[in-house]
Motif scaffolding. Sequence first.
Motif, PDB file in Angstrom:
ATOM      1  N   ASP A   7       0.859  -1.185   0.000  1.00 37.01           N
ATOM      2  CA  ASP A   7       0.000   0.000   0.000  1.00 37.01           C
ATOM      3  C   ASP A   7       0.893   1.233   0.000  1.00 37.01           C
ATOM      4  O   ASP A   7       1.654   1.463   0.945  1.00 37.01           O
ATOM      5  N   GLU A   8       0.808   2.032  -1.046  1.00 35.36           N
ATOM      6  CA  GLU A   8       1.680   3.208  -1.175  1.00 35.36           C
ATOM      7  C   GLU A   8       1.373   4.290  -0.141  1.00 35.36           C
ATOM      8  O   GLU A   8       2.146   5.224   0.032  1.00 35.36           O
ATOM      9  N   ASN A   9       0.256   4.170   0.563  1.00 36.54           N
ATOM     10  CA  ASN A   9      -0.095   5.123   1.612  1.00 36.54           C
ATOM     11  C   ASN A   9       0.462   4.719   2.980  1.00 36.54           C
ATOM     12  O   ASN A   9       0.253   5.440   3.953  1.00 36.54           O
ATOM     13  N   LEU A  10       1.123   3.562   3.036  1.00 38.55           N
ATOM     14  CA  LEU A  10       1.674   3.070   4.296  1.00 38.55           C
ATOM     15  C   LEU A  10       3.185   2.908   4.146  1.00 38.55           C
ATOM     16  O   LEU A  10       3.667   1.907   3.628  1.00 38.55           O
ATOM     17  N   PRO A  11       3.946   3.897   4.596  1.00 41.64           N
ATOM     18  CA  PRO A  11       5.403   3.820   4.443  1.00 41.64           C
ATOM     19  C   PRO A  11       6.032   2.827   5.412  1.00 41.64           C
ATOM     20  O   PRO A  11       5.435   2.423   6.410  1.00 41.64           O
ATOM     21  N   GLY A  12       7.263   2.451   5.108  1.00 46.29           N
ATOM     22  CA  GLY A  12       8.077   1.645   6.005  1.00 46.29           C
ATOM     23  C   GLY A  12       7.412   0.368   6.467  1.00 46.29           C
ATOM     24  O   GLY A  12       6.719  -0.316   5.713  1.00 46.29           O
ATOM     25  N   ILE A  13       7.613   0.070   7.716  1.00 45.69           N
ATOM     26  CA  ILE A  13       7.124  -1.189   8.282  1.00 45.69           C
ATOM     27  C   ILE A  13       5.601  -1.246   8.318  1.00 45.69           C
ATOM     28  O   ILE A  13       5.020  -2.330   8.315  1.00 45.69           O
ATOM     29  N   ARG A  14       4.954  -0.083   8.299  1.00 48.12           N
ATOM     30  CA  ARG A  14       3.491  -0.075   8.309  1.00 48.12           C
ATOM     31  C   ARG A  14       2.935  -0.793   7.074  1.00 48.12           C
ATOM     32  O   ARG A  14       1.981  -1.560   7.174  1.00 48.12           O
ATOM     33  N   GLY A  15       3.541  -0.573   5.927  1.00 50.12           N
ATOM     34  CA  GLY A  15       3.120  -1.252   4.713  1.00 50.12           C
ATOM     35  C   GLY A  15       3.368  -2.750   4.785  1.00 50.12           C
ATOM     36  O   GLY A  15       2.556  -3.554   4.325  1.00 50.12           O
ATOM     37  N   LEU A  16       4.488  -3.124   5.382  1.00 49.48           N
ATOM     38  CA  LEU A  16       4.814  -4.543   5.528  1.00 49.48           C
ATOM     39  C   LEU A  16       3.869  -5.225   6.513  1.00 49.48           C
ATOM     40  O   LEU A  16       3.447  -6.368   6.292  1.00 49.48           O
ATOM     41  N   PHE A  17       3.528  -4.537   7.587  1.00 49.21           N
ATOM     42  CA  PHE A  17       2.591  -5.102   8.558  1.00 49.21           C
ATOM     43  C   PHE A  17       1.214  -5.283   7.942  1.00 49.21           C
ATOM     44  O   PHE A  17       0.541  -6.279   8.196  1.00 49.21           O
ATOM     45  N   ALA A  18       0.790  -4.342   7.120  1.00 52.18           N
ATOM     46  CA  ALA A  18      -0.507  -4.479   6.443  1.00 52.18           C
ATOM     47  C   ALA A  18      -0.471  -5.621   5.428  1.00 52.18           C
ATOM     48  O   ALA A  18      -1.460  -6.328   5.247  1.00 52.18           O
ATOM     49  N   ALA A  25       1.817  -9.176  13.917  1.00 53.59           N
ATOM     50  CA  ALA A  25       1.403  -9.294  15.323  1.00 53.59           C
ATOM     51  C   ALA A  25       2.576  -9.632  16.249  1.00 53.59           C
ATOM     52  O   ALA A  25       2.817  -8.905  17.222  1.00 53.59           O
ATOM     53  N   PRO A  26       3.351 -10.687  15.985  1.00 52.52           N
ATOM     54  CA  PRO A  26       4.460 -10.974  16.899  1.00 52.52           C
ATOM     55  C   PRO A  26       5.578  -9.927  16.828  1.00 52.52           C
ATOM     56  O   PRO A  26       6.216  -9.634  17.848  1.00 52.52           O
ATOM     57  N   ALA A 168       4.353  11.013  17.792  1.00 51.99           N
ATOM     58  CA  ALA A 168       3.396  11.288  18.874  1.00 51.99           C
ATOM     59  C   ALA A 168       2.381  10.152  19.004  1.00 51.99           C
ATOM     60  O   ALA A 168       2.041   9.741  20.115  1.00 51.99           O
ATOM     61  N   ARG A 169       1.912   9.633  17.858  1.00 50.15           N
ATOM     62  CA  ARG A 169       0.946   8.525  17.894  1.00 50.15           C
ATOM     63  C   ARG A 169       1.563   7.263  18.489  1.00 50.15           C
ATOM     64  O   ARG A 169       0.930   6.579  19.293  1.00 50.15           O
ATOM     65  N   LEU A 170       2.784   6.933  18.084  1.00 50.83           N
ATOM     66  CA  LEU A 170       3.440   5.738  18.627  1.00 50.83           C
ATOM     67  C   LEU A 170       3.686   5.870  20.120  1.00 50.83           C
ATOM     68  O   LEU A 170       3.518   4.906  20.865  1.00 50.83           O
ATOM     69  N   TYR A 175       2.968  -0.139  19.941  1.00 48.30           N
ATOM     70  CA  TYR A 175       3.294  -0.888  18.722  1.00 48.30           C
ATOM     71  C   TYR A 175       2.361  -2.044  18.403  1.00 48.30           C
ATOM     72  O   TYR A 175       2.509  -2.651  17.361  1.00 48.30           O
ATOM     73  N   THR A 176       1.446  -2.336  19.254  1.00 44.58           N
ATOM     74  CA  THR A 176       0.544  -3.458  18.961  1.00 44.58           C
ATOM     75  C   THR A 176      -0.655  -3.023  18.141  1.00 44.58           C
ATOM     76  O   THR A 176      -1.432  -3.857  17.710  1.00 44.58           O
ATOM     77  N   ARG A 177      -0.786  -1.738  17.875  1.00 45.15           N
ATOM     78  CA  ARG A 177      -1.919  -1.236  17.097  1.00 45.15           C
ATOM     79  C   ARG A 177      -1.522  -0.821  15.684  1.00 45.15           C
ATOM     80  O   ARG A 177      -2.292  -0.199  14.992  1.00 45.15           O
ATOM     81  N   LEU A 178      -0.310  -1.131  15.266  1.00 48.86           N
ATOM     82  CA  LEU A 178       0.145  -0.699  13.938  1.00 48.86           C
ATOM     83  C   LEU A 178      -0.686  -1.293  12.854  1.00 48.86           C
ATOM     84  O   LEU A 178      -0.903  -2.285  12.510  1.00 48.86           O
TER      85      LEU A 178
END
Length: 178
Positions: A7-18, A25-26, A168-170, A175-178
């Motif tokens: 997803d191009e709207n989710l940079p870095g690890i956020r895209g990988l987690f999605a 999760a782990p 600020a959000r993190l 980190y369990t809500r990413l």
Amino acid sequence: MPHIALDENLPGIRGLFAYRPETAAPLGQLAEVLLRGPSSLSVGERELIGAVVSRGNDCTYCSRSHAAVAAEALEGGMPVVEAAWEDIDGAPVSAKVKALLHIALAVREGGKSVDEDLIAAARAQDATDLEIHDTVLIAAAFCMFNRYVDGLGTIASDDQDSYQGAGARLLASGYTRL
């Protein structure tokens, strides 16, 4: 440009987690325990370890995102992080944190780079065995996260200001809500 469809709207690890929630999760739980769980090191100090290791690994997304969290959590903010990036010994952090940052950078080079002198220097600054353990594990985990993020070519902004909201959000949500 990512090496896989993310997803191009989710940079870095956020895209990988999605992309792969079952591994997210782990990994998120590991980050939560290491960076936000009970510890005699503050959240800001632990985030600083992650930011310094990530900077040493030239991982833009991880260094900048964790710098933003550390800046939110540490008295002195982003100038403290930038000082640690440039010169650990000159950074406005405690002598114990400086010694732990040196251990973290040794881990970044390779586990066997952590020698008795580094451990003795940390102990001389009253670092506990648990703090030394957690520093090594945070540094090792960030090496993995850095290679995960960069190995798949994720999107990362070079503009530190663009990470401020995420920091600020993190800090608030963890980190369990990413």
